[in-house]
Design an enzyme around this catalytic site. Structure first.
Site, PDB file in Angstrom:
ATOM      1  N   HIS A 167       0.848  -1.155  -0.236  1.00  9.74           N
ATOM      2  CA  HIS A 167      -0.010  -0.061   0.069  1.00  9.74           C
ATOM      3  C   HIS A 167       0.883   1.376  -0.041  1.00  9.74           C
ATOM      4  O   HIS A 167       0.475   2.220   0.598  1.00  9.74           O
ATOM      5  CB  HIS A 167      -0.939  -0.072   1.338  1.00  9.74           C
ATOM      6  CG  HIS A 167      -1.716  -1.207   1.506  1.00  9.74           C
ATOM      7  ND1 HIS A 167      -2.902  -1.620   0.761  1.00  9.74           N
ATOM      8  CD2 HIS A 167      -1.376  -2.264   2.340  1.00  9.74           C
ATOM      9  CE1 HIS A 167      -3.253  -2.721   1.120  1.00  9.74           C
ATOM     10  NE2 HIS A 167      -2.280  -3.273   2.033  1.00  9.74           N
ATOM     11  N   SER A 198      15.204  21.190 -16.515  1.00  8.65           N
ATOM     12  CA  SER A 198      14.165  22.110 -16.683  1.00  8.65           C
ATOM     13  C   SER A 198      14.594  23.063 -17.539  1.00  8.65           C
ATOM     14  O   SER A 198      15.917  23.684 -17.287  1.00  8.65           O
ATOM     15  CB  SER A 198      13.717  22.403 -15.433  1.00  8.65           C
ATOM     16  OG  SER A 198      12.939  23.312 -15.611  1.00  8.65           O
ATOM     17  N   LYS A 209      16.722  21.438 -11.311  1.00  7.57           N
ATOM     18  CA  LYS A 209      16.057  20.125 -11.604  1.00  7.57           C
ATOM     19  C   LYS A 209      16.752  19.180 -12.429  1.00  7.57           C
ATOM     20  O   LYS A 209      17.758  19.398 -13.299  1.00  7.57           O
ATOM     21  CB  LYS A 209      14.820  20.581 -12.388  1.00  7.57           C
ATOM     22  CG  LYS A 209      13.826  21.397 -11.487  1.00  7.57           C
ATOM     23  CD  LYS A 209      12.802  20.496 -10.823  1.00  7.57           C
ATOM     24  CE  LYS A 209      11.623  20.171 -11.726  1.00  7.57           C
ATOM     25  NZ  LYS A 209      10.712  19.355 -10.806  1.00  7.57           N
ATOM     26  N   GLU A 254       9.207   8.545 -17.106  1.00 14.55           N
ATOM     27  CA  GLU A 254       7.835   8.936 -17.145  1.00 14.55           C
ATOM     28  C   GLU A 254       7.547   8.704 -18.559  1.00 14.55           C
ATOM     29  O   GLU A 254       6.347   8.351 -18.736  1.00 14.55           O
ATOM     30  CB  GLU A 254       7.949  10.568 -17.125  1.00 14.55           C
ATOM     31  CG  GLU A 254       8.186  10.924 -15.482  1.00 14.55           C
ATOM     32  CD  GLU A 254       8.487  12.320 -15.352  1.00 14.55           C
ATOM     33  OE1 GLU A 254       7.403  13.306 -15.853  1.00 14.55           O
ATOM     34  OE2 GLU A 254       9.666  12.897 -15.052  1.00 14.55           O
TER      35      GLU A 254
END
Ligand code: ARG
Length: 465
Positions: free
Chosen positions: A160, A281, A287, A294
């Site tokens: 979970h 970025s 970043k 992704e």
């Protein structure tokens, strides 16, 4: 219309095809990918026609050398694909006649595009499954290598997405090994059904020519020949199966991606991904984004789309061939291309990632992850497990109230909840102890994971320096 421009099926037609309809019905823009398989299939077919004395030897050799020349033209990028000739099959046949004259028209004896395209697709899928199997092996090797290299790394295991019990990082890595092993087995099983030759089924009912199907199959290294011509020209189960297998590989890669994305956050901070596999970025200078993971998660959606497409294309089709089947190719090509790239990229990421050992170790006992060990301790001393579960639940509640962790408790504090607790209770408060107590086949104990690594090494014979 001159003979050169006329369609192969043009005999019964008085008007030219509408341009828009040509655009709508063509498949050559994508099925030209099948050309090498189409030519291999044609060479085998015509060789068999010669052996059966359906064609003369000189006709056969003319056709074969014409086909070989065409293959060369295609490979050199000199071949001019024409939309008006619809598909890969007719483009090649048209060019053959252009090159060797009317004898080229004998190639299609005892054959239809219906059994031809089914054969081409099977040859293509068989070839690509071999490539995917290689990439799956590379991926498994990456997980195996991670596990072997970092046997000393412990981490929290989750259910979970809540900390559950401590595990070896290697055990976590080998969980992925298992997924990609099943994927390979699934592809190998599919291969059994792909490796069956439809040629000889012709358009629907078989052919009146005395073809030697077994001989053609041997030339093309097919394992066997199809047993029902009507099924053979309309069956695309092997396409659906292959795309499903690709979709499930993507599922596994997507789950991995999700973990790598989580693990690279400040909040988890479990791994370092190589700079070479991350992107920055354009506005935030600090970043380092896990875009590759992704994208894998996103591309998984595309491949599921391919699977939905083929299933939906097939579902309403009456026997036998229907032109709908031409729509099988783009999803098939897309799924295979995507899965191959995704495997290659992810194998590299897994190879290059670095677990942050200290951070993972710190997190391993968090969230009362040793609670099960304490309940097991009580149960092994005779407390019914349900009762032990309740007692430890109360201990955890006490810790939460007093802002303590289990490791902070003294023996006296434990004894307040049950007098079964003895001195050795405090030995339970060790992550390594907890891990190594799960010494059962398939468990996370070091001894078991080492055994598993050995088993894998024997099965796979990875070449590791
Ligand atoms: N391009 C077609 C396909 O991919 C080849 C078979 C065409 N057969 C036919 N009867 N029109 O399915």
């Amino acid at each position: 219309m001159s003979g050169n421009e006329k369609k192969l099926w043009g005999g019964r037609f008085k008007e030219e095809t509408d341009k828009l309809i040509e655009q709508y019905t063509e498949s050559v823009s994508y099925d030209k990918k099948l050309a090498p398989f189409d030519i291999a299939g044609s060479i085998a077919h015509v060789t068999m026609l010669g052996k059966q004395e359906i064609l003369k030897e000189e006709e056969v050799s003319k056709i074969i050398s014409g086909l070989n020349d065409i293959l060369e033209e295609i490979e050199n990028g000199q071949f001019e694909w024409k939309e008006k000739f619809e598909d890969v099959h007719m483009n090649i046949e048209k060019r053959l006649t252009e090159k060797i004259g009317t004898v080229g028209g004998k190639l299609h004896t005892g054959r239809s595009r219906n059994d031809q395209v089914a054969t081409d697709a099977r040859l293509f899928v068989r070839y690509e499954i071999e490539n995917i199997l290689e990439l799956l092996k590379k991926t498994r090797k990456a997980f195996y290598t991670q596990a072997k290299k970092h046997m000393d790394v412990v981490m929290p295991g989750y259910t979970h997405l809540q900390i559950a019990q401590p595990v070896l990082y290697a055990h976590h890595m080998l969980a992925y090994y298992q997924m990609f092993k099943r994927d390979a087995e699934r592809f190998k099983d599919t291969l059994k059904r792909v490796d069956v030759m439809p040629l000889g089924s012709a358009a629907i009912a078989g052919t009146s020519y005395p073809l030697d199907r077994k001989f053609t199959a041997e030339l093309l290294k097919f394992n066997s020949v199809t047993r029902n011509s009507m099924d053979a020209v309309s069956d695309r189960d092997f396409v659906a199966e292959t795309i499903f297998n690709c979709a499930l590989v993507m599922t596994h890669l997507s789950r991995l991606s999700e973990e790598l994305i989580l693990w690279s956050t400040e909040e988890f901070n479990f791994i370092n991904l190589p700079d070479a596999f991350c992107t920055g970025s354009s506005i935030m200078p600090q970043k380092k984004n896990p875009d590759v993971s992704e994208l894998t998660r996103g591309k998984t959606g595309r491949v599921y789309g391919d699977l939905m497409a083929i299933l939906t294309i097939l579902k309403g089709l009456p026997l036998t061939y229907n032109r709908d089947l031409q729509e099988d190719k783009e999803p098939l090509f897309d799924a295979i291309k995507t899965v191959k790239l995704a495997l290659a990229v992810n194998a590299k990421i897994v190879e290059g990632m670095e677990p942050k050992k200290e951070r993972m170790k710190n997190q391993a006992p968090k969230g009362f992850s040793l609670a099960t060990d304490i309940a097991d301790y009580l149960a092994k001393k005779g407390t019914p497990f349900r009762e032990a579960h309740r007692i430890v639940g109360e201990i955890v509640a006490f810790c939460l109230d007093s802002e303590k962790s289990l490791e902070d408790l003294s023996l006296e504090e434990f004894k307040r909840f049950s007098d079964i607790f003895e001195k050795d209770t405090l030995n339970l408060m060790s992550v390594e102890g907890s891990i190594n107590s799960r010494n059962i086949t398939g468990g996370t104990a070091k001894e078991q994971v080492l055994k598993e690594l050995e088993k894998i090494e024997n099965e796979e014979k990875f070449n590791i320096k």
